[in-house]
Motif scaffolding. Structure first.
Motif, PDB file in Angstrom:
ATOM      1  N   VAL A  61       0.376 -12.013  -9.437  1.00  0.00           N
ATOM      2  CA  VAL A  61       1.299 -12.083 -10.566  1.00  0.00           C
ATOM      3  C   VAL A  61       2.588 -12.812 -10.177  1.00  0.00           C
ATOM      4  CG1 VAL A  61       2.743 -10.636 -12.055  1.00  0.00           C
ATOM      5  CG2 VAL A  61       0.331 -10.100 -11.780  1.00  0.00           C
ATOM      6  N   GLU A  62       3.174 -12.424  -9.052  1.00  0.00           N
ATOM      7  CA  GLU A  62       4.427 -13.050  -8.634  1.00  0.00           C
ATOM      8  C   GLU A  62       4.257 -14.528  -8.296  1.00  0.00           C
ATOM      9  OE1 GLU A  62       6.246 -10.648  -5.591  1.00  0.00           O
ATOM     10  OE2 GLU A  62       6.974  -9.221  -7.086  1.00  0.00           O
ATOM     11  N   ASP A  63       3.126 -14.889  -7.695  1.00  0.00           N
ATOM     12  CA  ASP A  63       2.869 -16.294  -7.364  1.00  0.00           C
ATOM     13  C   ASP A  63       2.769 -17.174  -8.613  1.00  0.00           C
ATOM     14  OD1 ASP A  63       2.921 -15.725  -4.673  1.00  0.00           O
ATOM     15  OD2 ASP A  63       0.750 -15.925  -4.379  1.00  0.00           O
ATOM     16  N   ASN A  64       2.497 -16.552  -9.759  1.00  0.00           N
ATOM     17  CA  ASN A  64       2.392 -17.284 -11.020  1.00  0.00           C
ATOM     18  C   ASN A  64       3.650 -17.165 -11.878  1.00  0.00           C
ATOM     19  OD1 ASN A  64      -0.416 -18.554 -11.407  1.00  0.00           O
ATOM     20  ND2 ASN A  64      -0.825 -16.578 -10.441  1.00  0.00           N
ATOM     21  N   GLY A  65       4.720 -16.592 -11.296  1.00  0.00           N
ATOM     22  CA  GLY A  65       5.999 -16.526 -11.993  1.00  0.00           C
ATOM     23  C   GLY A  65       6.149 -15.365 -12.955  1.00  0.00           C
ATOM     24  N   TRP A  66       5.413 -14.286 -12.728  1.00  0.00           N
ATOM     25  CA  TRP A  66       5.486 -13.092 -13.562  1.00  0.00           C
ATOM     26  C   TRP A  66       5.862 -11.905 -12.680  1.00  0.00           C
ATOM     27  CZ3 TRP A  66       3.611 -12.796 -18.854  1.00  0.00           C
ATOM     28  CH2 TRP A  66       3.182 -14.022 -19.353  1.00  0.00           C
ATOM     29  N   TYR A  67       6.144 -10.759 -13.305  1.00  0.00           N
ATOM     30  CA  TYR A  67       6.426  -9.535 -12.553  1.00  0.00           C
ATOM     31  C   TYR A  67       5.975  -8.320 -13.351  1.00  0.00           C
ATOM     32  CZ  TYR A  67      10.530  -8.971 -15.578  1.00  0.00           C
ATOM     33  OH  TYR A  67      11.355  -8.820 -16.666  1.00  0.00           O
ATOM     34  N   PHE A  68       5.690  -7.240 -12.627  1.00  0.00           N
ATOM     35  CA  PHE A  68       5.274  -5.974 -13.242  1.00  0.00           C
ATOM     36  C   PHE A  68       6.484  -5.098 -13.533  1.00  0.00           C
ATOM     37  CE2 PHE A  68       1.240  -6.909 -11.007  1.00  0.00           C
ATOM     38  CZ  PHE A  68       0.359  -6.706 -12.056  1.00  0.00           C
ATOM     39  N   GLU A  69       6.366  -4.283 -14.595  1.00  0.00           N
ATOM     40  CA  GLU A  69       7.381  -3.277 -14.921  1.00  0.00           C
ATOM     41  C   GLU A  69       6.669  -2.092 -15.576  1.00  0.00           C
ATOM     42  OE1 GLU A  69      11.698  -3.468 -16.838  1.00  0.00           O
ATOM     43  OE2 GLU A  69      10.128  -3.995 -18.257  1.00  0.00           O
ATOM     44  N   TRP A  70       6.860  -0.915 -14.999  1.00  0.00           N
ATOM     45  CA  TRP A  70       6.278   0.295 -15.579  1.00  0.00           C
ATOM     46  C   TRP A  70       6.957   0.609 -16.901  1.00  0.00           C
ATOM     47  CZ3 TRP A  70       1.964   2.435 -13.842  1.00  0.00           C
ATOM     48  CH2 TRP A  70       1.592   2.225 -12.517  1.00  0.00           C
ATOM     49  N   TYR A  71       6.152   0.971 -17.903  1.00  0.00           N
ATOM     50  CA  TYR A  71       6.674   1.504 -19.162  1.00  0.00           C
ATOM     51  C   TYR A  71       6.663   3.019 -19.078  1.00  0.00           C
ATOM     52  CZ  TYR A  71       7.059   2.759 -24.059  1.00  0.00           C
ATOM     53  OH  TYR A  71       7.469   3.321 -25.246  1.00  0.00           O
ATOM     54  N   ASP A  72       5.550   3.566 -18.616  1.00  0.00           N
ATOM     55  CA  ASP A  72       5.373   4.989 -18.343  1.00  0.00           C
ATOM     56  C   ASP A  72       4.258   5.093 -17.300  1.00  0.00           C
ATOM     57  OD1 ASP A  72       2.826   4.955 -19.679  1.00  0.00           O
ATOM     58  OD2 ASP A  72       3.742   5.537 -21.564  1.00  0.00           O
TER      59      ASP A  72
END
Length: 81
Positions: A61-72
């Motif tokens: 994900v990071e290598d493609n310019g995105w990032y994770f974020e928990w909602y819950d």
């Protein structure tokens, strides 16, 4: 990015617009983290450096310019940088 996540084994539910029921500025991806305990673990300490995301998936994900974020604990959002 949705196809890459699915190919990596994540259960993509749709977009963040679909999750929230309205258009938002940064249209992200909605992932059912609770469907993939082998990739996501909100409560565990096994992936502290990547905040509960499997390091290989996080790198993809990071290598493609995105990032994770928990909602819950069962819902993960993926946002473009």
């Amino acid at each position: 990015m949705m196809a890459a996540l699915e190919q990596a084994g994540a259960r993509v539910c749709g977009t963040t617009d679909q999750f929230y029921g309205s258009k938002n500025e940064n249209n992200g991806i909605w992932v059912a983290a609770d469907s993939n305990p082998e990739l996501f673990d909100y409560y565990s300490e096994r992936w502290m450096d990547t905040f509960g995301v499997d390091p290989k998936l996080n790198k993809l994900v990071e290598d493609n310019g995105w990032y994770f974020e928990w909602y819950d604990p069962g819902t993960m959002m993926v946002w473009e940088n």
